[in-house]
Design a protein around this motif. Structure first.
Motif, PDB file in Angstrom:
ATOM      1  N   SER A 144       0.928  -1.203  -0.018  1.00 15.14           N
ATOM      2  CA  SER A 144      -0.144  -0.011   0.003  1.00 15.14           C
ATOM      3  C   SER A 144       0.909   1.266  -0.094  1.00 15.14           C
ATOM      4  CB  SER A 144      -0.818  -0.103   1.387  1.00 15.14           C
ATOM      5  OG  SER A 144       0.041   0.271   2.474  1.00 15.14           O
ATOM      6  N   PRO A 145       0.357   2.456  -0.513  1.00 16.99           N
ATOM      7  CA  PRO A 145       1.072   3.656  -0.511  1.00 16.99           C
ATOM      8  C   PRO A 145       1.752   4.040   0.764  1.00 16.99           C
ATOM      9  CG  PRO A 145      -0.870   3.884  -2.036  1.00 16.99           C
ATOM     10  CD  PRO A 145      -0.799   2.682  -1.037  1.00 16.99           C
ATOM     11  N   ARG A 146       0.948   3.879   1.776  1.00 11.32           N
ATOM     12  CA  ARG A 146       1.356   4.360   3.204  1.00 11.32           C
ATOM     13  C   ARG A 146       2.626   3.431   3.783  1.00 11.32           C
ATOM     14  NH1 ARG A 146       0.061   3.551   8.551  1.00 11.32           N
ATOM     15  NH2 ARG A 146      -0.643   1.568   8.251  1.00 11.32           N
ATOM     16  N   LEU A 147       2.393   2.058   3.375  1.00 11.83           N
ATOM     17  CA  LEU A 147       3.554   1.370   4.000  1.00 11.83           C
ATOM     18  C   LEU A 147       4.728   1.555   3.094  1.00 11.83           C
ATOM     19  CD1 LEU A 147       1.886  -2.065   5.001  1.00 11.83           C
ATOM     20  CD2 LEU A 147       3.304  -0.746   6.501  1.00 11.83           C
ATOM     21  N   ALA A 148       4.619   1.740   1.818  1.00 11.51           N
ATOM     22  CA  ALA A 148       5.665   1.720   0.887  1.00 11.51           C
ATOM     23  C   ALA A 148       6.357   3.028   1.124  1.00 11.51           C
ATOM     24  CB  ALA A 148       4.974   1.970  -0.645  1.00 11.51           C
ATOM     25  N   SER A 149       5.639   4.152   1.482  1.00 13.18           N
ATOM     26  CA  SER A 149       6.279   5.244   1.910  1.00 13.18           C
ATOM     27  C   SER A 149       7.257   5.141   3.159  1.00 13.18           C
ATOM     28  CB  SER A 149       5.268   6.595   2.044  1.00 13.18           C
ATOM     29  OG  SER A 149       5.713   7.454   2.978  1.00 13.18           O
ATOM     30  N   ALA A 150       6.622   4.225   4.135  1.00 10.71           N
ATOM     31  CA  ALA A 150       7.370   4.342   5.291  1.00 10.71           C
ATOM     32  C   ALA A 150       8.591   3.295   5.204  1.00 10.71           C
ATOM     33  CB  ALA A 150       6.257   3.541   6.401  1.00 10.71           C
ATOM     34  N   MET A 151       8.509   2.198   4.397  1.00 12.47           N
ATOM     35  CA  MET A 151       9.459   1.511   3.880  1.00 12.47           C
ATOM     36  C   MET A 151      10.509   2.034   3.270  1.00 12.47           C
ATOM     37  SD  MET A 151       7.115  -1.839   2.765  1.00 12.47           S
ATOM     38  CE  MET A 151       8.072  -2.814   2.092  1.00 12.47           C
ATOM     39  N   ARG A 152      10.169   2.911   2.411  1.00  7.77           N
ATOM     40  CA  ARG A 152      11.425   3.995   1.653  1.00  7.77           C
ATOM     41  C   ARG A 152      12.138   4.803   2.728  1.00  7.77           C
ATOM     42  NH1 ARG A 152       7.254   3.770  -2.882  1.00  7.77           N
ATOM     43  NH2 ARG A 152       7.923   2.293  -4.216  1.00  7.77           N
ATOM     44  N   ILE A 153      11.319   5.546   3.460  1.00 15.52           N
ATOM     45  CA  ILE A 153      11.959   6.520   4.514  1.00 15.52           C
ATOM     46  C   ILE A 153      12.866   5.429   5.379  1.00 15.52           C
ATOM     47  CG2 ILE A 153      11.421   8.145   6.112  1.00 15.52           C
ATOM     48  CD1 ILE A 153       8.813   8.881   4.821  1.00 15.52           C
ATOM     49  N   PHE A 154      12.504   4.472   5.821  1.00 14.56           N
ATOM     50  CA  PHE A 154      13.071   3.680   6.766  1.00 14.56           C
ATOM     51  C   PHE A 154      14.270   3.079   6.079  1.00 14.56           C
ATOM     52  CE2 PHE A 154      14.312  -0.306   9.054  1.00 14.56           C
ATOM     53  CZ  PHE A 154      14.375   0.238  10.222  1.00 14.56           C
ATOM     54  N   ALA A 155      14.482   2.902   4.860  1.00 14.55           N
ATOM     55  CA  ALA A 155      15.442   2.306   4.201  1.00 14.55           C
ATOM     56  C   ALA A 155      16.545   3.467   4.261  1.00 14.55           C
ATOM     57  CB  ALA A 155      15.224   1.762   2.842  1.00 14.55           C
ATOM     58  N   ALA A 156      16.279   4.648   4.032  1.00 17.73           N
ATOM     59  CA  ALA A 156      17.291   5.697   3.986  1.00 17.73           C
ATOM     60  C   ALA A 156      17.443   6.347   5.186  1.00 17.73           C
ATOM     61  CB  ALA A 156      16.379   6.888   3.118  1.00 17.73           C
ATOM     62  N   SER A 157      16.659   6.170   6.058  1.00 19.15           N
ATOM     63  CA  SER A 157      17.012   7.043   7.658  1.00 19.15           C
ATOM     64  C   SER A 157      16.068   5.826   8.624  1.00 19.15           C
ATOM     65  CB  SER A 157      16.748   8.464   7.631  1.00 19.15           C
ATOM     66  OG  SER A 157      15.443   8.483   7.198  1.00 19.15           O
ATOM     67  N   PRO A 158      16.898   5.020   9.081  1.00 20.00           N
ATOM     68  CA  PRO A 158      16.122   4.125  10.056  1.00 20.00           C
ATOM     69  C   PRO A 158      15.862   4.725  11.266  1.00 20.00           C
ATOM     70  CG  PRO A 158      18.565   3.626   9.691  1.00 20.00           C
ATOM     71  CD  PRO A 158      18.375   4.618   8.764  1.00 20.00           C
ATOM     72  N   ASP A 159      16.004   6.205  11.660  1.00 22.07           N
ATOM     73  CA  ASP A 159      16.057   7.022  12.743  1.00 22.07           C
ATOM     74  C   ASP A 159      14.831   7.720  12.676  1.00 22.07           C
ATOM     75  OD1 ASP A 159      18.103   5.884  14.097  1.00 22.07           O
ATOM     76  OD2 ASP A 159      19.426   7.489  13.376  1.00 22.07           O
ATOM     77  N   ASN A 160      14.104   7.449  11.678  1.00 22.78           N
ATOM     78  CA  ASN A 160      12.967   8.203  11.328  1.00 22.78           C
ATOM     79  C   ASN A 160      11.611   7.772  12.055  1.00 22.78           C
ATOM     80  OD1 ASN A 160      10.078   8.790  10.005  1.00 22.78           O
ATOM     81  ND2 ASN A 160      11.433  10.248   8.894  1.00 22.78           N
ATOM     82  N   VAL A 161      11.221   8.589  13.220  1.00 19.95           N
ATOM     83  CA  VAL A 161      10.323   8.145  13.964  1.00 19.95           C
ATOM     84  C   VAL A 161       8.845   7.579  13.515  1.00 19.95           C
ATOM     85  CG1 VAL A 161       9.009   8.898  16.301  1.00 19.95           C
ATOM     86  CG2 VAL A 161      11.417   9.558  15.854  1.00 19.95           C
ATOM     87  N   GLN A 162       8.351   8.607  12.466  1.00 16.70           N
ATOM     88  CA  GLN A 162       7.278   8.217  11.923  1.00 16.70           C
ATOM     89  C   GLN A 162       7.270   6.827  11.166  1.00 16.70           C
ATOM     90  OE1 GLN A 162       5.693  11.667  10.283  1.00 16.70           O
ATOM     91  NE2 GLN A 162       3.479  10.967  10.802  1.00 16.70           N
ATOM     92  N   ALA A 163       8.325   6.702  10.433  1.00 14.45           N
ATOM     93  CA  ALA A 163       8.405   5.364   9.559  1.00 14.45           C
ATOM     94  C   ALA A 163       8.501   4.507  10.545  1.00 14.45           C
ATOM     95  CB  ALA A 163       9.441   5.646   8.655  1.00 14.45           C
ATOM     96  N   VAL A 164       9.215   4.513  11.622  1.00 14.57           N
ATOM     97  CA  VAL A 164       9.586   3.181  12.483  1.00 14.57           C
ATOM     98  C   VAL A 164       8.165   2.939  13.202  1.00 14.57           C
ATOM     99  CG1 VAL A 164      10.441   2.639  14.832  1.00 14.57           C
ATOM    100  CG2 VAL A 164      12.010   3.549  12.887  1.00 14.57           C
ATOM    101  N   ALA A 165       7.328   3.798  13.519  1.00 12.79           N
ATOM    102  CA  ALA A 165       6.152   3.567  14.268  1.00 12.79           C
ATOM    103  C   ALA A 165       5.083   2.851  13.140  1.00 12.79           C
ATOM    104  CB  ALA A 165       5.360   4.973  14.613  1.00 12.79           C
TER     105      ALA A 165
END
Ligand code: ZN
Length: 463
Positions: free
Chosen positions: A275-296
């Motif tokens: 889904s677009p929501r998870l896809a966005s979190a996955m891409r952000i996490f892959a670039a910066s695993p400290d991103n709080v929102q993506a991690v959540a």
């Protein structure tokens, strides 16, 4: 078996209709028959374990197909057995290729199943039975492929070792014994892990994911002792309450989000299929695993939380000894899946700091598990797997993943031997009932699975 690529659960779940009944070649029918015959043996740990019968069935298939009987050894261990088939290569200076699998299955209670779990049934384009997908069809495909290659006059350069364990679903001792027998293996192809995913609606191949690492399994005991007393005279300290407080602290503890080369590649590739929501979190996490929102976002998803770091969860509790007594004991089991790069000792240390109560005694109760490092992302096997997946389905995207569960690969990785999970099975996420009720495998998986192995096994044994 390891759960298929974590992403599976994110895809929409379609109807339980398989593709139309495929036409099978003679080899395909042979694989189907072998899979059916092996399902009929109840290869479950404990009394009446028939794993040895599965091994004997495989031996007969190999010998009937022209391999020498002395190339196969079957060894009993307690109620189970393990098997080694060695196809001698032309050049004895080369290290062997080990193809790893297991013959045992998870227990199944017939009263819970629609069909008897140990009576193979072909229906609606599926083969039903305990072990159908985990992993008796994969074993059948491997043996049929080896027989086909032999029949074609194929001569491997390096030895091909088919090493089948007999307690992968329980004690995992035979996998360790097998790894000890082949400490000089070039690499390990584990058919129990990874695999291809088909689109829920169209049945077309979406992607193929191989596994190059797995998390470390750990069982950690928490024990609280107390003198107890009469329940009519409560006191400030109560063993069960002390334990409960420790459990709540563990439940709410955020283990550090982590990324390695395999999981980064997984997130970047798998984002295309969710889904677009998870896809966005996955891409952000892959670039910066400290991103709080993506991690959540990723942590909230049970199929992805295991890919972003260590997890620890309480799985069993025990406490008290009488309805009217203050408890003298309260114990819990914490099951952890540790991200590669940390030892069990590291995690016990972390738990101890979280609990911050010296009266809670912590002990490592883990059995049959070792800490391993990821296998190289760019070895010969990953590129051969890509070519093999394309042999089954041209242009299907192929990418790596890390398994959250443990497999026999760990025993080889522990010795520094690169090990990869690359199952020959392509199926829909909604068809995956491994370890669950009414396990099945679509018959449409047989032909691509054979194409996959007919490409992969020669590629790995020719040079
Ligand atoms: Zn398995």
């Amino acid at each position: 078996m390891i759960k298929r690529a974590a992403l599976l659960l994110l895809l929409s779940i379609g109807s339980a209709q398989a593709d139309p009944l495929p036409t099978l070649t003679r080899d395909g029918l042979k694989a189907l028959t072998l899979a059916k015959d092996s399902i009929a043996f109840r290869s479950v740990a404990g009394v009446h374990n028939q794993t040895i019968n599965v091994a004997e069935l495989y031996r007969k298939a190999l010998v009937d197909g022209g391999f020498p009987a002395d190339a196969i050894t079957i060894t009993r261990l307690n109620d189970t057995a393990y098997m080694v088939f060695r196809w001698a290569g032309q050049e004895n200076t080369l290290k062997p290729l080990v193809i790893s699998g297991h013959m045992d299955v998870v227990a199944a209670d017939p009263s819970d199943w629609t069909r008897d779990p140990f009576t193979p049934v072909v229906e609606n384009g599926y083969l039903y039975g305990r072990g159908a997908s985990d992993m008796k069809m994969s074993n059948a495909l491997a043996i049929t492929t080896l027989l086909h290659l032999h029949h074609q006059g194929y001569k491997p350069k390096r030895d091909i070792i088919l090493a089948l364990s007999g307690d992968e679903e329980t004690a995992m001792k035979t996998g360790q014994i097998l790894a000890n027998q082949f400490p000089n293996a070039e690499e390990v192809l584990n058919l129990d892990v990874g695999g291809g995913t088909l689109d829920e609606e169209t049945g077309r191949p979406l992607f193929y994911s191989w596994s190059g690492a797995e998390k470390t399994y750990a069982d950690i005991g928490l024990m609280v002792a107390d003198p107890g007393g009469h329940s009519s005279e409560p006191r400030e300290r109560n063993a069960i309450s002390v334990l409960a407080q420790a459990l709540v602290k563990i439940q709410t503890h955020p283990f550090r989000p982590e990324l390695n080369a395999l999981t980064r590649s997984y997130f970047l590739n798998a984002a295309r299929f969710t889904s677009p929501r998870l896809a966005s979190a996955m891409r952000i996490f892959a670039a910066s695993p400290d991103n709080v929102q993506a991690v959540a976002t990723l942590r909230a998803d049970p199929s992805l939380v295991g890919a972003i770091g260590t997890t620890c969860v309480v799985t069993m509790i025990k406490g008290g000894h009488a309805l009217n007594a203050l408890p003298q004991h309260a114990d819990a089991n914490i099951n952890c899946r540790i991200f590669p790069g940390h030892s069990r000792g590291d995690i016990i240390h972390e738990l101890s700091a979280i609990i911050d109560d010296p009266s809670v005694h912590i002990e490592d109760h883990s059995q049959g598990s070792v800490e391993t490092q990821p296998s190289p992302m760019n070895g010969p096997l990953p590129s051969a797997v890509t070519r093999a997946a394309h042999e089954a389905f041209p242009n299907v995207p192929v990418f790596p993943s890390m398994s959250s569960g443990a497999s026999d690969s760990m025993w080889f990785r522990e010795k520094g031997i690169p090990a990869y999970g690359a199952s020959p099975i392509f199926m829909k996420a909604s068809d995956d009932f491994s370890h669950g009720l009414n396990e099945r495998v679509p018959l449409s998986a047989i032909t691509p699975g054979m194409h996959f192995l007919l490409s992969l096994i020669p590629a790995l044994s020719q040079n």
